[in-house]
Design a protein around this motif. Structure first.
Motif, short mmCIF file in Angstrom:
data_model
loop_
_atom_site.label_atom_id
_atom_site.label_comp_id
_atom_site.label_asym_id
_atom_site.label_seq_id
_atom_site.Cartn_x
_atom_site.Cartn_y
_atom_site.Cartn_z
N HIS A 9 1.16 -1.13 -0.04
CA HIS A 9 0.50 -0.45 -0.02
C HIS A 9 0.92 1.04 0.58
CE1 HIS A 9 -3.61 -2.58 0.85
NE2 HIS A 9 -3.02 -2.62 1.50
N ARG A 10 1.74 1.12 0.78
CA ARG A 10 2.48 2.45 0.59
C ARG A 10 3.66 2.21 -0.01
NH1 ARG A 10 3.33 4.76 6.28
NH2 ARG A 10 1.31 4.45 7.68
N ARG A 11 4.57 0.99 -1.11
CA ARG A 11 5.11 0.88 -1.90
C ARG A 11 6.13 1.25 -0.61
NH1 ARG A 11 4.23 1.42 -7.56
NH2 ARG A 11 1.33 0.91 -7.79
N CYS A 12 6.41 0.35 0.40
CA CYS A 12 8.12 1.01 0.88
C CYS A 12 8.41 -0.54 1.47
CB CYS A 12 7.89 1.81 1.57
SG CYS A 12 6.24 2.09 3.20
N TRP A 13 9.28 -0.65 2.03
CA TRP A 13 9.02 -1.53 3.35
C TRP A 13 8.90 -1.37 5.21
CZ3 TRP A 13 10.71 -5.99 1.05
CH2 TRP A 13 11.53 -5.98 -0.47
N SER A 14 8.04 -2.02 5.39
CA SER A 14 7.73 -1.93 6.96
C SER A 14 8.93 -2.85 7.94
CB SER A 14 6.17 -2.34 6.56
OG SER A 14 5.36 -2.22 6.35
N VAL A 15 9.50 -1.71 9.18
CA VAL A 15 9.77 -3.17 10.02
C VAL A 15 9.13 -3.41 11.06
CG1 VAL A 15 12.32 -2.56 11.40
CG2 VAL A 15 12.22 -1.25 9.24
N ARG A 16 9.42 -4.46 11.19
CA ARG A 16 8.08 -4.87 12.81
C ARG A 16 9.28 -5.94 13.34
NH1 ARG A 16 4.49 -9.18 10.72
NH2 ARG A 16 6.15 -10.71 10.36
N GLU A 17 9.50 -5.21 15.03
CA GLU A 17 10.44 -5.22 16.01
C GLU A 17 8.91 -5.67 17.24
OE1 GLU A 17 12.25 -2.12 17.39
OE2 GLU A 17 13.69 -2.81 14.97
N GLY A 18 9.44 -7.12 17.37
CA GLY A 18 8.58 -7.36 18.53
C GLY A 18 6.54 -7.51 18.19
N GLY A 19 6.61 -7.85 17.18
CA GLY A 19 5.24 -8.26 16.48
C GLY A 19 4.90 -6.48 15.62
N ARG A 20 5.41 -5.32 16.28
CA ARG A 20 5.29 -4.17 15.79
C ARG A 20 5.74 -3.52 14.54
NH1 ARG A 20 2.64 -1.02 21.30
NH2 ARG A 20 1.76 0.28 19.56
N VAL A 21 4.83 -2.83 14.04
CA VAL A 21 6.01 -1.46 12.98
C VAL A 21 6.28 -0.78 13.50
CG1 VAL A 21 5.65 -0.59 11.44
CG2 VAL A 21 4.22 -3.06 11.40
N VAL A 22 7.15 -0.71 13.28
CA VAL A 22 8.21 0.62 13.92
C VAL A 22 8.57 1.78 13.16
CG1 VAL A 22 8.75 -0.80 16.05
CG2 VAL A 22 10.41 -0.87 14.46
N ASP A 23 8.75 1.30 11.95
CA ASP A 23 8.98 2.38 10.26
C ASP A 23 9.11 1.26 9.01
OD1 ASP A 23 10.70 4.21 9.88
OD2 ASP A 23 12.42 4.16 10.40
N HIS A 24 9.07 2.81 8.15
CA HIS A 24 8.32 2.09 6.96
C HIS A 24 9.44 3.24 6.31
CE1 HIS A 24 3.92 2.10 8.70
NE2 HIS A 24 4.26 1.06 7.92
N VAL A 25 10.03 2.35 5.74
CA VAL A 25 11.46 2.72 5.12
C VAL A 25 11.72 2.95 3.72
CG1 VAL A 25 13.09 2.53 6.80
CG2 VAL A 25 13.39 0.93 5.69
N ALA A 26 12.66 3.19 2.43
CA ALA A 26 12.87 2.85 1.21
C ALA A 26 13.71 2.12 1.09
CB ALA A 26 13.61 4.41 0.99
N GLU A 27 14.57 2.06 2.30
CA GLU A 27 15.20 0.40 1.61
C GLU A 27 16.02 -0.13 3.21
OE1 GLU A 27 19.36 3.08 0.53
OE2 GLU A 27 17.59 2.08 -0.97
N ILE A 28 16.75 -0.80 3.17
CA ILE A 28 16.62 -1.86 4.32
C ILE A 28 18.08 -2.56 4.70
CG2 ILE A 28 14.70 -3.04 5.06
CD1 ILE A 28 15.56 -2.17 7.93
N ALA A 29 18.57 -2.78 5.35
CA ALA A 29 20.04 -4.12 4.86
C ALA A 29 20.28 -4.78 6.46
CB ALA A 29 21.49 -3.59 4.29
#
Length: 119
Positions: A9-29
């Motif tokens: 939906h957002r056309r990005c990468w979602s980052v989840r920690e402990g089951g909760r989304v903590v960030d949306h980023v364009a790129e990540i390694a």
């Protein structure tokens, strides 16, 4: 450790920690990556046409680490189970993975599922 998945939906990468989304980023390694894909959820998405999070990568987030030249692309598609390499083998883990702004995913030192092994 963090889970990373493509947010369609957002056309990005979602980052989840402990089951909760903590960030949306364009790129990540990530380093020390394991790849998860629920086959039951994939089949449900195909059957119902719904879209949900059923495939993700788990690893240690890295900051400012560019993708090396030797990285290989690994796509995920609803058409077949698991993350796949270009030869069709199922990717289960990798030493490192890069998730790019264009939605592509790349890895180094891939570990594949042995489909010809007899238990």
């Amino acid at each position: 450790m963090a889970d990373v998945y493509r947010n369609l939906h957002r056309r990005c990468w979602s980052v989840r920690e402990g089951g909760r989304v903590v960030d949306h980023v364009a790129e990540i390694a990530l380093s020390g990556v394991t790849l998860r894909a629920s086959e039951a959820a994939r089949l449900r998405c195909l059957r119902t046409g719904s879209r949900d999070v059923h495939a993700w990568a788990r690893g240690l987030p890295l900051v400012g680490v560019p993708r090396p030249g030797g990285a290989v692309r690994f796509p995920y598609s609803l058409d077949r189970p698991g993350f796949r390499l270009s030869d069709g083998s199922i990717l289960t883990a990798a030493a490192g993975a890069w998730f790019e702004q264009d939605g592509s995913a790349w890895c180094l030192d891939p570990h594949v599922e042995c489909t010809s092994c007899v238990p």
